[in-house]
Design a protein around this motif. Structure first.
Motif, short mmCIF file in Angstrom:
data_model
loop_
_atom_site.label_atom_id
_atom_site.label_comp_id
_atom_site.label_asym_id
_atom_site.label_seq_id
_atom_site.Cartn_x
_atom_site.Cartn_y
_atom_site.Cartn_z
N ILE A 15 0.77 -1.16 0.07
CA ILE A 15 0.06 -0.05 0.02
C ILE A 15 0.96 1.33 0.05
N LEU A 17 0.19 4.57 0.95
CA LEU A 17 -0.70 5.38 1.67
C LEU A 17 -0.41 6.91 1.40
N THR A 22 -4.23 6.77 -2.61
CA THR A 22 -3.75 5.38 -2.17
C THR A 22 -3.96 4.46 -3.22
N VAL A 24 -2.79 0.41 -4.25
CA VAL A 24 -2.73 -0.81 -3.62
C VAL A 24 -1.97 -2.05 -4.56
N LEU A 87 -8.18 2.25 5.31
CA LEU A 87 -7.41 1.16 5.14
C LEU A 87 -8.14 -0.08 5.11
N PHE A 90 -9.73 -0.54 1.65
CA PHE A 90 -8.69 -1.15 0.58
C PHE A 90 -8.31 -2.59 0.91
N VAL A 107 3.56 -1.40 3.63
CA VAL A 107 3.19 0.07 3.72
C VAL A 107 4.17 1.11 3.60
N VAL A 321 4.14 2.35 -4.93
CA VAL A 321 3.49 1.06 -4.92
C VAL A 321 4.04 0.03 -5.64
#
Length: 339
Positions: A15, A17, A22, A24, A87, A90, A107, A321
């Motif tokens: 992730i 963040l 954001t 993923v 969170l 996601f 993260v 990411v």
């Protein structure tokens, strides 16, 4: 053996963040989600109405009983409860194809956050449904994500321009030799544009409009052909809707202080770079990542000021990411090296 079985049955994810967005990454599937870091809640009950893209569309347009807010500020958590909700959204959506075991989560976090903030991110992710949480610094993740040879005994320099912060890092042997951040990024660009339009034209515009101006005509260096854009807002004096045209030269002037803060940060990093590694940077250059790297000619401005070649990453928005995705392929190494 139990750990191996859990690893096979879980849907490990990475992730990014971010303050603005954001992203993923699911192991073996690539980037599966990319949504704004925005949550819409009812004011009285604090019940969540929407997350991500749906919530962003509500910014500046909600009735009195609903608030659309961004729980991340300057790259760190500003509202823990709302961040945990985001969170969870996601993590649950990322793991909807495989739910036997809670996922391990990597993260990416800003390099300058405190131990308390690191612990808060871990606890929020665990409460949101993660089995194990690993943290990695965003500049290192970005460098890995854009394909820089970070494991070499030579220097690589990455500048990650996010929504809330800009981070610069010099990396060698898979470690950060030097890093520093400044609270200037996409949000600061938007705020500067809002202030300029208000000061120059007495026109009030919102965040979505300023972001559109930034994307469509924003630039950091003189363009071969300057651009113009029609802007709609509310006249600050008359209080009525108003339309005008602004040019890319004006927006460049509005963003000048923000660009100077970024180039000053880069120059400071170069001044602190060990002499042995400075020579590597002359050959390899500086790589720009993050959404802010998409500002037209920012690489030319950095190169002009530093005298060092500067390049924009092939996929700057996904650099961080994608770096977490590389780490997901061998979490045992990351745990041994960084935990």
């Amino acid at each position: 053996m139990a750990g191996i079985i859990k690893g096979l049955l879980s849907n490990d994810i990475g992730i990014d963040l971010g303050t603005a967005n954001t992203l993923v990454y699911a192991k073996d599937r690539g980037v599966i989600m990319s949504e704004p870091s925005v949550v819409a809640v009812y004011n009285n009950s604090k019940k969540v109405l929407a997350v991500g893209e749906k919530a962003k569309k509500m910014l500046g347009r909600t009735p009195g009983n609903i608030t659309a807010l961004r729980p991340m500020k300057d790259g760190v958590i500003a509202d823990f409860d709302i961040t945990e909700t985001m969170l969870r959204y996601f993590i649950e959506n990322a793991g909807n194809q495989l739910k036997f075991v809670a996922p391990r989560v990597v993260v990416a976090v800003p390099s300058g956050i405190t131990a308390v903030e690191r612990r808060a991110v871990k606890e929020s992710a665990i409460r949101a449904g993660a089995r194990l949480v690993y943290l990695m610094e965003e500049p290192l993740a970005a460098a890995i994500g854009v394909g820089l040879p970070v494991w070499d005994a030579r220097a690589s320099m990455i500048v990650d321009i996010g929504g809330g912060t800009t981070e610069v890092a010099i990396i060698s042997l898979a470690g950060v030799v030097y890093s520093k951040s400044v609270r200037v990024g996409g949000d600061a660009f938007d705020a500067a544009i809002i202030q300029y339009i208000k000061r120059a034209y007495n026109l009030m515009i919102g965040e979505r409009t300023s972001e559109e101006i930034k994307i469509k005509i924003g630039s950091a260096f003189k363009l071969d052909k300057e651009l113009t854009l029609e802007v709609k807002g509310r006249d600050a004096v008359a209080g009525l809707p108003k339309t005008l045209h602004v040019s890319s030269q004006e927006i460049r002037e509005a963003l000048n202080d923000s660009f100077n803060a970024i180039t000053d940060l880069i120059k400071e990093a170069l001044e602190h770079c060990p002499p042995e590694l400075s020579a590597d940077l002359v050959d390899r250059g500086i790589v720009l990542a993050g959404g802010g790297a998409l500002i037209r000619n920012l690489d030319r401005r950095v190169s002009d000021i530093t005298g060092i070649p500067c390049f924009v990453a092939d996929d700057p928005l996904r650099a961080v990411v994608n770096g977490t995705g590389v780490v997901l392929q061998d979490l045992s190494w990351w745990k041994n090296e960084n935990q």
